[in-house]
Design a protein around this motif. Structure first.
Motif, PDB file in Angstrom:
ATOM      1  N   ALA A  51      -3.178   6.342   9.888  1.00 24.53           N
ATOM      2  CA  ALA A  51      -3.901   5.143  10.312  1.00 24.53           C
ATOM      3  C   ALA A  51      -3.390   3.942   9.525  1.00 24.53           C
ATOM      4  CB  ALA A  51      -5.396   5.313  10.101  1.00 24.53           C
ATOM      5  N   VAL A  52      -3.194   2.827  10.235  1.00 35.00           N
ATOM      6  CA  VAL A  52      -2.648   1.609   9.627  1.00 35.00           C
ATOM      7  C   VAL A  52      -3.560   0.444   9.988  1.00 35.00           C
ATOM      8  CG1 VAL A  52      -0.670   0.057   9.492  1.00 35.00           C
ATOM      9  CG2 VAL A  52      -0.301   2.518   9.854  1.00 35.00           C
ATOM     10  N   GLY A  53      -3.888  -0.376   8.999  1.00 29.23           N
ATOM     11  CA  GLY A  53      -4.707  -1.561   9.239  1.00 29.23           C
ATOM     12  C   GLY A  53      -4.172  -2.755   8.491  1.00 29.23           C
ATOM     13  N   GLY A  54      -4.408  -3.957   9.029  1.00 31.59           N
ATOM     14  CA  GLY A  54      -3.906  -5.171   8.389  1.00 31.59           C
ATOM     15  C   GLY A  54      -4.672  -6.390   8.815  1.00 31.59           C
ATOM     16  N   SER A  75      -3.433  -1.624   4.467  1.00 25.59           N
ATOM     17  CA  SER A  75      -3.786  -0.253   4.101  1.00 25.59           C
ATOM     18  C   SER A  75      -3.141   0.728   5.068  1.00 25.59           C
ATOM     19  CB  SER A  75      -5.316  -0.081   4.133  1.00 25.59           C
ATOM     20  OG  SER A  75      -5.713   1.147   3.580  1.00 25.59           O
ATOM     21  N   ILE A  76      -2.618   1.829   4.513  1.00 30.21           N
ATOM     22  CA  ILE A  76      -2.060   2.904   5.326  1.00 30.21           C
ATOM     23  C   ILE A  76      -2.572   4.220   4.731  1.00 30.21           C
ATOM     24  CG2 ILE A  76       0.084   2.921   3.955  1.00 30.21           C
ATOM     25  CD1 ILE A  76       1.573   3.675   6.541  1.00 30.21           C
ATOM     26  N   GLN A  77      -3.251   5.036   5.538  1.00 30.67           N
ATOM     27  CA  GLN A  77      -3.917   6.219   5.014  1.00 30.67           C
ATOM     28  C   GLN A  77      -3.892   7.359   6.032  1.00 30.67           C
ATOM     29  OE1 GLN A  77      -5.240   6.692   1.963  1.00 30.67           O
ATOM     30  NE2 GLN A  77      -4.728   4.617   1.287  1.00 30.67           N
ATOM     31  N   HIS A  78      -4.124   8.572   5.535  1.00 33.73           N
ATOM     32  CA  HIS A  78      -4.311   9.738   6.387  1.00 33.73           C
ATOM     33  C   HIS A  78      -5.416  10.590   5.779  1.00 33.73           C
ATOM     34  CE1 HIS A  78      -2.368  12.168   3.287  1.00 33.73           C
ATOM     35  NE2 HIS A  78      -1.362  11.303   3.294  1.00 33.73           N
ATOM     36  N   MET A  79      -5.946  11.518   6.545  1.00 30.17           N
ATOM     37  CA  MET A  79      -6.921  12.446   5.997  1.00 30.17           C
ATOM     38  C   MET A  79      -6.212  13.360   5.004  1.00 30.17           C
ATOM     39  SD  MET A  79      -9.614  14.847   8.075  1.00 30.17           S
ATOM     40  CE  MET A  79      -8.339  15.929   8.748  1.00 30.17           C
ATOM     41  N   ARG A  80      -6.911  13.762   3.975  1.00 30.13           N
ATOM     42  CA  ARG A  80      -6.296  14.562   2.917  1.00 30.13           C
ATOM     43  C   ARG A  80      -5.576  15.780   3.488  1.00 30.13           C
ATOM     44  NH1 ARG A  80      -6.355  15.440  -2.525  1.00 30.13           N
ATOM     45  NH2 ARG A  80      -6.233  17.603  -3.215  1.00 30.13           N
ATOM     46  N   ASP A  81      -4.306  15.929   3.127  1.00 30.77           N
ATOM     47  CA  ASP A  81      -3.451  17.057   3.500  1.00 30.77           C
ATOM     48  C   ASP A  81      -3.133  17.118   5.001  1.00 30.77           C
ATOM     49  OD1 ASP A  81      -3.404  17.803   0.865  1.00 30.77           O
ATOM     50  OD2 ASP A  81      -4.980  19.307   1.070  1.00 30.77           O
ATOM     51  N   ASP A  82      -3.555  16.116   5.774  1.00 27.05           N
ATOM     52  CA  ASP A  82      -3.251  16.100   7.215  1.00 27.05           C
ATOM     53  C   ASP A  82      -1.862  15.501   7.438  1.00 27.05           C
ATOM     54  OD1 ASP A  82      -3.348  16.000  10.007  1.00 27.05           O
ATOM     55  OD2 ASP A  82      -4.300  14.033   9.984  1.00 27.05           O
ATOM     56  N   LEU A 138      -8.791   0.594   4.610  1.00 22.52           N
ATOM     57  CA  LEU A 138      -9.308   1.628   5.494  1.00 22.52           C
ATOM     58  C   LEU A 138      -9.184   2.992   4.827  1.00 22.52           C
ATOM     59  CD1 LEU A 138      -6.718   3.294   6.863  1.00 22.52           C
ATOM     60  CD2 LEU A 138      -6.652   1.336   8.394  1.00 22.52           C
ATOM     61  N   ALA A 139      -9.943   3.949   5.355  1.00 24.11           N
ATOM     62  CA  ALA A 139      -9.910   5.339   4.900  1.00 24.11           C
ATOM     63  C   ALA A 139     -10.075   6.228   6.120  1.00 24.11           C
ATOM     64  CB  ALA A 139     -11.010   5.603   3.879  1.00 24.11           C
ATOM     65  N   THR A 181       0.832  -1.203   0.000  1.00 21.21           N
ATOM     66  CA  THR A 181       0.000   0.000   0.000  1.00 21.21           C
ATOM     67  C   THR A 181       0.866   1.253   0.000  1.00 21.21           C
ATOM     68  OG1 THR A 181      -1.736   1.198   1.238  1.00 21.21           O
ATOM     69  CG2 THR A 181      -0.166  -0.086   2.533  1.00 21.21           C
ATOM     70  N   LEU A 182       0.372   2.308  -0.639  1.00 22.84           N
ATOM     71  CA  LEU A 182       1.035   3.605  -0.686  1.00 22.84           C
ATOM     72  C   LEU A 182       0.041   4.706  -0.346  1.00 22.84           C
ATOM     73  CD1 LEU A 182       3.135   3.484  -3.999  1.00 22.84           C
ATOM     74  CD2 LEU A 182       4.042   3.466  -1.671  1.00 22.84           C
ATOM     75  N   CYS A 183       0.554   5.785   0.232  1.00 23.72           N
ATOM     76  CA  CYS A 183      -0.279   6.940   0.537  1.00 23.72           C
ATOM     77  C   CYS A 183       0.581   8.190   0.395  1.00 23.72           C
ATOM     78  CB  CYS A 183      -0.836   6.822   1.960  1.00 23.72           C
ATOM     79  SG  CYS A 183      -1.825   8.222   2.494  1.00 23.72           S
ATOM     80  N   TYR A 184       0.152   9.126  -0.453  1.00 19.11           N
ATOM     81  CA  TYR A 184       0.928  10.335  -0.703  1.00 19.11           C
ATOM     82  C   TYR A 184       0.246  11.542  -0.072  1.00 19.11           C
ATOM     83  CZ  TYR A 184       3.031  14.286  -3.173  1.00 19.11           C
ATOM     84  OH  TYR A 184       3.651  15.469  -3.468  1.00 19.11           O
ATOM     85  N   ASN A 185       1.031  12.359   0.655  1.00 17.71           N
ATOM     86  CA  ASN A 185       0.526  13.576   1.284  1.00 17.71           C
ATOM     87  C   ASN A 185       0.974  14.774   0.459  1.00 17.71           C
ATOM     88  OD1 ASN A 185       0.434  15.960   3.113  1.00 17.71           O
ATOM     89  ND2 ASN A 185      -0.237  14.450   4.611  1.00 17.71           N
ATOM     90  N   SER A 186       0.028  15.430  -0.208  1.00 14.63           N
ATOM     91  CA  SER A 186       0.370  16.532  -1.110  1.00 14.63           C
ATOM     92  C   SER A 186       0.802  17.787  -0.360  1.00 14.63           C
ATOM     93  CB  SER A 186      -0.828  16.856  -2.010  1.00 14.63           C
ATOM     94  OG  SER A 186      -1.961  17.213  -1.239  1.00 14.63           O
ATOM     95  N   ARG A 187       0.421  17.901   0.894  1.00 12.60           N
ATOM     96  CA  ARG A 187       0.804  19.084   1.670  1.00 12.60           C
ATOM     97  C   ARG A 187       2.273  19.024   2.087  1.00 12.60           C
ATOM     98  NH1 ARG A 187      -1.790  20.977   7.498  1.00 12.60           N
ATOM     99  NH2 ARG A 187      -0.587  22.906   7.723  1.00 12.60           N
ATOM    100  N   SER A 188       2.733  17.852   2.513  1.00 14.90           N
ATOM    101  CA  SER A 188       4.105  17.707   2.991  1.00 14.90           C
ATOM    102  C   SER A 188       5.036  17.098   1.950  1.00 14.90           C
ATOM    103  CB  SER A 188       4.123  16.833   4.245  1.00 14.90           C
ATOM    104  OG  SER A 188       3.667  15.525   3.954  1.00 14.90           O
TER     105      SER A 188
END
Length: 434
Positions: free
Chosen positions: A342-345, A330-337, A411-412, A288-295
């Motif tokens: 959050a990590v789930g498996g 799954s590894i996710q964060h709220m948009r731009d946070d 997860l989301a 899983t990948l998750c990109y943070n556009s703010r940071s």
């Protein structure tokens, strides 16, 4: 004039009144909407600005956010002067306030879990935007849900062209990868409006989408790009020597792909040129990948339970840590946070991690010993509410009953909430409150 001889017409027919459609929220004028919004607190008012442009316009025009800003001077700072501050400044202050409350609630708040059977078959993936959840899996249907009402708003039938691999959605349409086909649905229609010709490529594992292009990751290490407007496969981008297992797209057209060898490849989608390859210390394969556009930071999770963080501006790894004893699905964060991850498996624990350093902040499971607090029936689904339980990181999760920690397939993360989906077809909304 005698009232009995008035020439006024007969009273309106009840028949005509009955055929009128029910009043929708769009029929309310701005003054009424402003009155409704005035009863909300700051966090909920900020959330309403993200629902649609019309709501955001009403709130901006009414100056409700500015009024609540004045009441929050303790947080905003004693030297913060609203009349002399720009709109961008005070909106930034409000965003920081909302993020602070979001982090505090997820870190130490009470946890309530609302759960219902969303699919008869298992759910493999979910996406959350604008207060909506889109779910799908091994069945032949995608379902769109309201996060707050736990109600199914729409269903999208899958074509008989293969299994559902991945999907996404925006304000007007749903995009799905079914077998080797890209499928399109209008948000307000059930049937697919377009199914592409089968792509002549090896088995696909993932898809990401930013209008007008969908990118498919394949087991031969190449990404295939589908042009939504031209309705054709437009080009191929070489990313890895092994299978691509997960994909993400940045707002500036940077394609990020994880491989089964634990590497992350970066390619410029506009030029098809590979930019860099990031190598982790984990060779178990990324899931899983998750990109943070703010940071400008990308987070990854692997089959060995390890998570890592990379700053794409410096092409430098910030941290790598084992956050789970099992596969991270799954590894996710709220948009731009940039305050909570959050990590789930497969072990079923919702882990909350500090994205700055990978430290554990909290671990949550279902408190199955608690009674079912209430039952709601909506769209033939029974929604039950249960308590969540925070447990320490050194707890023996393997000794805890599986009913308290069903495996998490995806997860989301939203404002003060985490949504998890499961192989048994259940959807759970974890709500955190102070």
């Amino acid at each position: 004039m005698d009232r009995s001889t008035s020439t006024a017409g007969p009273p309106p027919s009840n028949k005509r009144r009955n055929i009128l459609s029910p009043t929708r929220i769009q029929a309310l004028n701005d003054d009424i909407m402003c009155s409704v919004f005035s009863f909300l607190d700051l966090v909920h008012l900020i959330r309403c600005t993200a629902v649609c442009k019309s709501w955001s316009g009403v709130i901006d025009k009414s100056k409700l956010l500015q009024i609540l800003c004045c009441k929050q001077r303790g947080f905003l700072g004693g030297d913060f002067d609203l009349p002399t501050s720009s709109e961008r400044t005070w909106k930034s202050k409000l965003r920081d306030l909302a993020i602070s409350q979001h982090r505090s609630a997820l870190h130490t708040g009470h946890v309530d879990i609302y759960q219902w059977k969303g699919h008869s078959d298992g759910i493999d993936r979910c996406k959350m935007k604008m207060g909506l959840i889109l779910t799908g899996g091994s069945g032949k249907v995608l379902r769109l849900w309201s996060v707050e009402r736990y109600k199914c708003l729409a269903e999208y039938s899958l074509p008989q062209t293969g299994s559902l691999i991945d999907f996404n959605f925006d304000e007007s349409k749903v995009v799905g990868l079914v077998g080797n086909h890209i499928c399109l649905w209008r948000r307000n229609e059930r049937r697919s409006i377009f199914t592409s010709q089968s792509g002549q490529f090896p088995k696909s594992a993932c898809m990401c989408y930013i209008d007008p292009e969908a990118v498919v990751g394949c087991e031969d290490g190449r990404a295939r790009v589908f042009d939504m407007y031209g309705r054709k496969w437009s080009r191929i981008i070489k990313m890895h020597n092994g299978p691509i297992t997960c994909l993400s797209l940045s707002d500036d057209q940077l394609l990020i792909g994880g491989s089964s060898f634990g590497h992350i490849a970066l390619s410029d989608l506009s030029s098809d040129q590979q930019v860099a390859t990031l190598k982790t210390n984990d060779f178990a394969g990324l899931t899983t990948l998750c990109y943070n556009s703010r940071s400008h930071i990308v987070f990854s999770g692997s089959r060995s339970g390890r998570a890592s963080s990379w700053d794409l501006r410096m092409m430098k790894q910030l941290w790598e840590a084992r956050v789970s004893p099992n596969i991270i699905s799954s590894i996710q964060h709220m948009r731009d946070d940039i305050s909570m991850l959050a990590v789930g498996g497969i072990d079923g624990v919702v882990r909350l991690v500090d994205p700055q350093n990978g430290d554990f902040l909290s671990n949550c499971i279902i408190y199955e010993s608690s009674r079912k607090l209430n039952r709601l029936e909506t769209c033939n689904s029974i929604v039950t509410r249960k308590k969540g339980l925070r447990v320490s990181e050194d707890a023996r999760f393997d000794l805890m009953p599986r009913i308290s920690r069903p495996s998490i397939s995806c997860l989301a993360v939203g404002m003060q909430k985490v949504v998890t989906t499961h192989a048994d077809g259940y959807i759970r909304v974890w709500k955190f409150s102070k």
